[in-house]
Design an enzyme around this catalytic site. Structure first.
Site, PDB file in Angstrom:
ATOM      1  N   GLY A  97       0.808  -1.229   0.000  1.00 24.03           N
ATOM      2  CA  GLY A  97       0.000   0.000   0.000  1.00 24.03           C
ATOM      3  C   GLY A  97       0.832   1.266   0.000  1.00 24.03           C
ATOM      4  O   GLY A  97       0.512   2.245   0.676  1.00 24.03           O
ATOM      5  N   SER A 108       0.923  -3.648   5.234  1.00 24.36           N
ATOM      6  CA  SER A 108       1.343  -3.813   6.615  1.00 24.36           C
ATOM      7  C   SER A 108       1.819  -2.470   7.162  1.00 24.36           C
ATOM      8  O   SER A 108       2.836  -1.941   6.701  1.00 24.36           O
ATOM      9  CB  SER A 108       2.476  -4.847   6.666  1.00 24.36           C
ATOM     10  OG  SER A 108       3.205  -4.682   7.848  1.00 24.36           O
ATOM     11  N   GLU A 131       8.597  12.343  -3.962  1.00 22.55           N
ATOM     12  CA  GLU A 131       7.800  13.536  -3.717  1.00 22.55           C
ATOM     13  C   GLU A 131       7.747  14.473  -4.913  1.00 22.55           C
ATOM     14  O   GLU A 131       7.115  15.511  -4.843  1.00 22.55           O
ATOM     15  CB  GLU A 131       8.374  14.259  -2.491  1.00 22.55           C
ATOM     16  CG  GLU A 131       8.472  13.313  -1.317  1.00 22.55           C
ATOM     17  CD  GLU A 131       8.602  13.990   0.030  1.00 22.55           C
ATOM     18  OE1 GLU A 131       9.435  14.885   0.136  1.00 22.55           O
ATOM     19  OE2 GLU A 131       7.858  13.615   0.954  1.00 22.55           O
ATOM     20  N   ALA A 132       8.418  14.100  -5.995  1.00 27.15           N
ATOM     21  CA  ALA A 132       8.373  14.952  -7.188  1.00 27.15           C
ATOM     22  C   ALA A 132       7.806  14.138  -8.339  1.00 27.15           C
ATOM     23  O   ALA A 132       8.065  12.938  -8.449  1.00 27.15           O
ATOM     24  CB  ALA A 132       9.779  15.435  -7.533  1.00 27.15           C
ATOM     25  N   LYS A 185       5.143  22.127  -9.802  1.00 25.12           N
ATOM     26  CA  LYS A 185       6.468  21.868 -10.379  1.00 25.12           C
ATOM     27  C   LYS A 185       6.416  22.121 -11.882  1.00 25.12           C
ATOM     28  O   LYS A 185       5.614  21.504 -12.587  1.00 25.12           O
ATOM     29  CB  LYS A 185       6.863  20.403 -10.099  1.00 25.12           C
ATOM     30  CG  LYS A 185       8.150  19.989 -10.767  1.00 25.12           C
ATOM     31  CD  LYS A 185       8.565  18.573 -10.420  1.00 25.12           C
ATOM     32  CE  LYS A 185       9.743  18.153 -11.276  1.00 25.12           C
ATOM     33  NZ  LYS A 185      10.111  16.755 -11.098  1.00 25.12           N
ATOM     34  N   GLU A 191      14.972  12.345 -12.677  1.00 18.39           N
ATOM     35  CA  GLU A 191      13.916  12.951 -13.500  1.00 18.39           C
ATOM     36  C   GLU A 191      12.530  12.585 -12.966  1.00 18.39           C
ATOM     37  O   GLU A 191      11.537  12.670 -13.688  1.00 18.39           O
ATOM     38  CB  GLU A 191      14.074  12.536 -14.960  1.00 18.39           C
ATOM     39  CG  GLU A 191      15.251  13.217 -15.667  1.00 18.39           C
ATOM     40  CD  GLU A 191      14.981  14.684 -16.042  1.00 18.39           C
ATOM     41  OE1 GLU A 191      13.822  15.106 -15.961  1.00 18.39           O
ATOM     42  OE2 GLU A 191      15.936  15.393 -16.402  1.00 18.39           O
ATOM     43  N   THR A 205      10.810   9.894 -12.323  1.00 18.04           N
ATOM     44  CA  THR A 205      10.043   9.081 -13.259  1.00 18.04           C
ATOM     45  C   THR A 205       9.342   7.878 -12.628  1.00 18.04           C
ATOM     46  O   THR A 205       8.636   7.146 -13.329  1.00 18.04           O
ATOM     47  CB  THR A 205      10.984   8.569 -14.378  1.00 18.04           C
ATOM     48  OG1 THR A 205      12.236   8.207 -13.792  1.00 18.04           O
ATOM     49  CG2 THR A 205      11.205   9.639 -15.414  1.00 18.04           C
ATOM     50  N   ILE A 231       6.852   7.486 -10.310  1.00 21.26           N
ATOM     51  CA  ILE A 231       5.386   7.469 -10.228  1.00 21.26           C
ATOM     52  C   ILE A 231       4.796   7.374 -11.641  1.00 21.26           C
ATOM     53  O   ILE A 231       3.800   6.696 -11.872  1.00 21.26           O
ATOM     54  CB  ILE A 231       4.878   8.683  -9.427  1.00 21.26           C
ATOM     55  CG1 ILE A 231       5.258   8.448  -7.945  1.00 21.26           C
ATOM     56  CG2 ILE A 231       3.362   8.878  -9.567  1.00 21.26           C
ATOM     57  CD1 ILE A 231       5.043   9.603  -7.027  1.00 21.26           C
TER      58      ILE A 231
HETATM   59  C1  LIG Z   1      15.746   7.937  -2.579  1.00 16.82           C
HETATM   60  C2  LIG Z   1      14.498   7.840  -3.405  1.00 16.82           C
HETATM   61  C3  LIG Z   1      13.922   8.994  -3.920  1.00 16.82           C
HETATM   62  C4  LIG Z   1      12.772   8.907  -4.719  1.00 16.82           C
HETATM   63  N1  LIG Z   1      12.241  10.041  -5.262  1.00 16.82           N
HETATM   64  C5  LIG Z   1      11.205   9.944  -6.130  1.00 16.82           C
HETATM   65  C6  LIG Z   1      10.654  11.081  -6.747  1.00 16.82           C
HETATM   66  O1  LIG Z   1      11.049  12.213  -6.500  1.00 16.82           O
HETATM   67  N2  LIG Z   1       9.635  10.903  -7.610  1.00 16.82           N
HETATM   68  C7  LIG Z   1       9.131   9.671  -7.902  1.00 16.82           C
HETATM   69  O2  LIG Z   1       8.225   9.546  -8.736  1.00 16.82           O
HETATM   70  N3  LIG Z   1       9.611   8.588  -7.276  1.00 16.82           N
HETATM   71  C8  LIG Z   1      10.632   8.688  -6.430  1.00 16.82           C
HETATM   72  N4  LIG Z   1      11.110   7.568  -5.814  1.00 16.82           N
HETATM   73  C9  LIG Z   1      10.454   6.289  -6.048  1.00 16.82           C
HETATM   74  C10 LIG Z   1       9.182   6.238  -5.227  1.00 16.82           C
HETATM   75  O3  LIG Z   1       9.492   6.400  -3.857  1.00 16.82           O
HETATM   76  C11 LIG Z   1       8.452   4.923  -5.398  1.00 16.82           C
HETATM   77  O4  LIG Z   1       8.394   4.574  -6.742  1.00 16.82           O
HETATM   78  C12 LIG Z   1       7.046   5.022  -4.905  1.00 16.82           C
HETATM   79  O5  LIG Z   1       7.010   5.517  -3.606  1.00 16.82           O
HETATM   80  C13 LIG Z   1       6.356   3.703  -4.937  1.00 16.82           C
HETATM   81  O6  LIG Z   1       6.870   2.855  -3.980  1.00 16.82           O
HETATM   82  P1  LIG Z   1       6.174   1.434  -3.842  1.00 16.82           P
HETATM   83  O7  LIG Z   1       4.722   1.636  -3.598  1.00 16.82           O
HETATM   84  O8  LIG Z   1       6.584   0.602  -4.992  1.00 16.82           O
HETATM   85  O9  LIG Z   1       6.894   0.842  -2.560  1.00 16.82           O
HETATM   86  P2  LIG Z   1       6.705   1.175  -0.945  1.00 16.82           P
HETATM   87  O10 LIG Z   1       6.345   2.593  -0.715  1.00 16.82           O
HETATM   88  O11 LIG Z   1       7.948   0.649  -0.352  1.00 16.82           O
HETATM   89  O12 LIG Z   1       5.476   0.293  -0.557  1.00 16.82           O
HETATM   90  C14 LIG Z   1       5.598  -1.090  -0.325  1.00 16.82           C
HETATM   91  C15 LIG Z   1       4.339  -1.583   0.345  1.00 16.82           C
HETATM   92  O13 LIG Z   1       4.413  -2.984   0.465  1.00 16.82           O
HETATM   93  C16 LIG Z   1       4.105  -3.345   1.799  1.00 16.82           C
HETATM   94  N5  LIG Z   1       4.768  -4.585   2.124  1.00 16.82           N
HETATM   95  C17 LIG Z   1       6.060  -4.943   1.927  1.00 16.82           C
HETATM   96  N6  LIG Z   1       6.284  -6.180   2.407  1.00 16.82           N
HETATM   97  C18 LIG Z   1       5.099  -6.615   2.914  1.00 16.82           C
HETATM   98  C19 LIG Z   1       4.664  -7.800   3.563  1.00 16.82           C
HETATM   99  N7  LIG Z   1       5.496  -8.809   3.829  1.00 16.82           N
HETATM  100  N8  LIG Z   1       3.370  -7.896   3.968  1.00 16.82           N
HETATM  101  C20 LIG Z   1       2.489  -6.881   3.733  1.00 16.82           C
HETATM  102  N9  LIG Z   1       2.841  -5.734   3.127  1.00 16.82           N
HETATM  103  C21 LIG Z   1       4.132  -5.612   2.730  1.00 16.82           C
HETATM  104  C22 LIG Z   1       4.578  -2.165   2.636  1.00 16.82           C
HETATM  105  O14 LIG Z   1       3.958  -2.138   3.895  1.00 16.82           O
HETATM  106  C23 LIG Z   1       4.122  -1.018   1.745  1.00 16.82           C
HETATM  107  O15 LIG Z   1       2.767  -0.757   1.963  1.00 16.82           O
HETATM  108  C24 LIG Z   1      12.215   7.640  -4.995  1.00 16.82           C
HETATM  109  C25 LIG Z   1      12.768   6.493  -4.436  1.00 16.82           C
HETATM  110  C26 LIG Z   1      13.908   6.578  -3.657  1.00 16.82           C
HETATM  111  C27 LIG Z   1      14.506   5.330  -3.078  1.00 16.82           C
END
Ligand SMILES: Cc1cc2nc3c(=O)[nH]c(=O)nc-3n(C[C@H](O)[C@H](O)[C@H](O)COP(=O)(O)OP(=O)(O)OC[C@H]3O[C@@H](n4cnc5c(N)ncnc54)[C@H](O)[C@@H]3O)c2cc1C
Length: 504
Positions: free
Chosen positions: A16, A43, A53-54, A82, A345, A347, A349
């Site tokens: 999530g 979780s 955040e961008a 932005k 950049e 990218t 999201i």
């Molecule tokens: C340093 C950094 C900077 C970034 N800056 C940008 C930016 O400026 N712009 C941009 O577009 N993107 C950016 N990103 C990427 C962006 O953060 C992610 O693409 C975006 O937040 C999506 O993350 P996600 O949902 O894939 O993963 P997460 O946010 O990690 O979510 C994972 C989910 O899976 C759940 N989960 C994991 N394991 C389990 C389990 N065993 N049981 C139940 N639930 C579980 C967690 O609880 C969570 O809800 C950045 C990433 C990094 C590392």
């Protein structure tokens, strides 16, 4: 005729974060309840990555699709606007350029405007090409208005947002749950597979709860619990081209300019982002651990803040690259579970959005179809690779002296990127293929902005007499500057239309 009722497809989204809740919101909007039953498991104990955040302007399409009222969205996520990214010290120390969400004006006699800029620059001094970008005209004055508030050439741009990643996930969660998505709190402990087909059949959670499904969307972040965790899918590692493998992130008190753009400042072993939100500033230092220690990286980050740090810096590790396959059997990985490209950049999201849209495009009927998955994988891989090349282009012609920059300036490049750079050098053109996220004006701003000047421009640019051409370009530049100067201040625009409703 009596139609037999088919049971709705059971979609189970694991995770999530932004990926999970974007998938949940879009699927529940796009698919009728009679065809889809959508459950999301997350979780709270594990939490989300909380950075990201961008954004880029494609997010506007997502907002429109979900019926999001923009001022409400900005207010609820502590957001700001932005218009692009300011690059500081890229190419060489002291350099400054802007990658705006727009172009450099309409074509002239069938040739892109930047060709005329190149043609004139070969014959005498020219203002930086940024001056022909409307996003830059606004951003350099800290002004903002959506393109609808302007007209003619001054309206040829788009905007994106900065926001608080946790508030964003919560905002999408409210939308998705309002559209019927069921949320289950729990830690996934085991992934069950059908002994015959090998397809995933259910997720077992702590407390012995089981969640059965037909299609599983792996949004578990770097863990990639369903796809990589159970399907033995390899990872294509791109560190040879993109050596940055860590980030330190820290929020700081709002100070300095309240910019309608992200700033990316190159550092000795990486680069630092600055993202203004309404109540604070987001900062991070992305760096290559082979060239700098964590302690030094954090020290550089803190030195580069323009306000007091509001928390201890958080360290994050990553490997740039992508999964060899994204869709395998009945599991599709989206978000960090699918791959990672440094956020230079913004990218990620965008890739989540296109991943979910593509999933909808290739959604199978009753059972998974390998041909649909193969096409999904082909397109997604290309999309990642095109962005990878664009990001490498920020590094590979650097004239900076530090070891990281010397290494990237001499490394072998992917052939796809070499082809683009070679065409650029020869004539200021960047030939694009399908599934490109960045169009020619983006390449022009990154390459010219770093001082990578082609040997020649397109000879057709000589068709317009030089004096007339100078007058046309001067007039275009002045029109943008005048239009921008009439637009409101970014801070004022936010205060009047979408001030944050959340406590700081
Ligand atoms: C340093 C950094 C900077 C970034 N800056 C940008 C930016 O400026 N712009 C941009 O577009 N993107 C950016 N990103 C990427 C962006 O953060 C992610 O693409 C975006 O937040 C999506 O993350 P996600 O949902 O894939 O993963 P997460 O946010 O990690 O979510 C994972 C989910 O899976 C759940 N989960 C994991 N394991 C389990 C389990 N065993 N049981 C139940 N639930 C579980 C967690 O609880 C969570 O809800 C950045 C990433 C990094 C590392």
């Amino acid at each position: 005729m009596t139609g037999q009722e088919t049971a709705p497809t059971r979609f189970v989204i694991a995770g999530g974060g932004s990926a999970g809740w974007i998938a949940a919101a879009v699927l529940s909007r796009a698919l009728p309840a009679s065809a889809a039953q959508i459950t999301l498991v997350e979780s709270e104990e594990i939490g989300i990555i909380g950075v990201g955040e961008a954004t880029v302007p494609l997010i506007g399409d997502l907002n429109r699709f979900l019926g999001i009222h923009e001022p409400d969205f900005v207010a609820a996520t502590n957001g700001t606007f932005k218009l692009g990214i300011e690059f500081v010290d890229w190419g060489e120390v002291g350099n400054r350029h802007f990658h705006g969400f727009g172009d450099f004006g309409p074509d002239i006699a069938g040739l892109p405007a930047h060709q005329y800029w190149l043609h004139l620059a070969q014959r005498g001094a020219m203002d930086a090409i940024d001056n022909w970008s409307m996003p830059y005209a606004l951003a350099s004055r800290d002004r903002f208005a959506p393109h609808e508030a302007l007209s003619g050439e001054a309206a040829q741009f788009r905007h994106a947002f900065h926001f608080d990643a946790s508030l964003y996930a919560a905002y999408l969660r409210r939308i998705a749950q309002g559209q019927g998505v069921m949320r289950i709190e729990g830690r996934i402990e085991h992934v069950e597979r059908d002994g015959e087909t090998g397809l995933i059949s259910a997720l077992s959670l702590n407390g012995e709860r089981r969640v059965e499904g037909d299609i599983f969307i792996d949004c578990t972040g770097f863990a990639s619990l369903l796809l990589a965790g159970t399907r033995e899918i390899g990872y294509e590692d791109w560190s040879a081209w993109l050596p940055c493998d860590r980030a330190a992130a820290v929020p700081s008190a709002r100070a300095g300019r309240f910019t309608p753009f992200t700033r990316s400042s190159a550092k000795s072993a990486g680069w630092q982002w600055r993202i203004p939100l309404q109540s604070r500033t987001g900062n991070g230092h992305v760096y290559a651990s082979r060239f700098i220690s964590d302690d030094e990286a954090v020290a550089q980050l803190l030195e580069g803040l323009d306000g007091e740090p509001l928390a201890e810096p958080r360290l994050l590790r990553f490997t740039p690259g992508r999964r060899e396959r994204f869709w395998d059997g009945n599991v599709v990985a989206i978000g960090l579970a699918a791959g990672f490209l440094e956020p230079l950049e913004s990218t990620a999201i965008q890739l989540i959005q296109t991943g979910v849209n593509r999933l909808l495009e290739f959604l199978p009927g009753a059972r998974p179809d390998p041909a649909l998955a193969a096409e999904y994988n082909r397109q997604t891989a290309l999309e990642y690779e095109r962005i990878r090349d664009f990001i490498i282009a920020h590094y590979c012609r650097s004239r900076r002296a530090e070891p990281l920059w010397r290494e990237v300036a001499t490394m072998d490049l992917p052939e796809t990127l070499m082809a683009k750079l070679s065409a650029w050098d020869a004539s200021g053109r960047v030939p694009l293929s399908d599934l490109e996220s960045h169009q020619e004006p983006s390449w022009v701003s990154i390459l010219l902005g770093q001082g990578i000047i082609p040997r020649a421009s397109n000879p057709r640019a000589a068709i317009v007499p030089e004096e007339r051409l100078r007058a046309t370009l001067d007039q275009r530049r002045d029109v943008l500057a005048q239009a921008a100067a009439k637009m409101p201040d970014h801070a004022y625009f936010i205060e009047k239309t979408c001030a944050a409703k959340v406590p700081a």
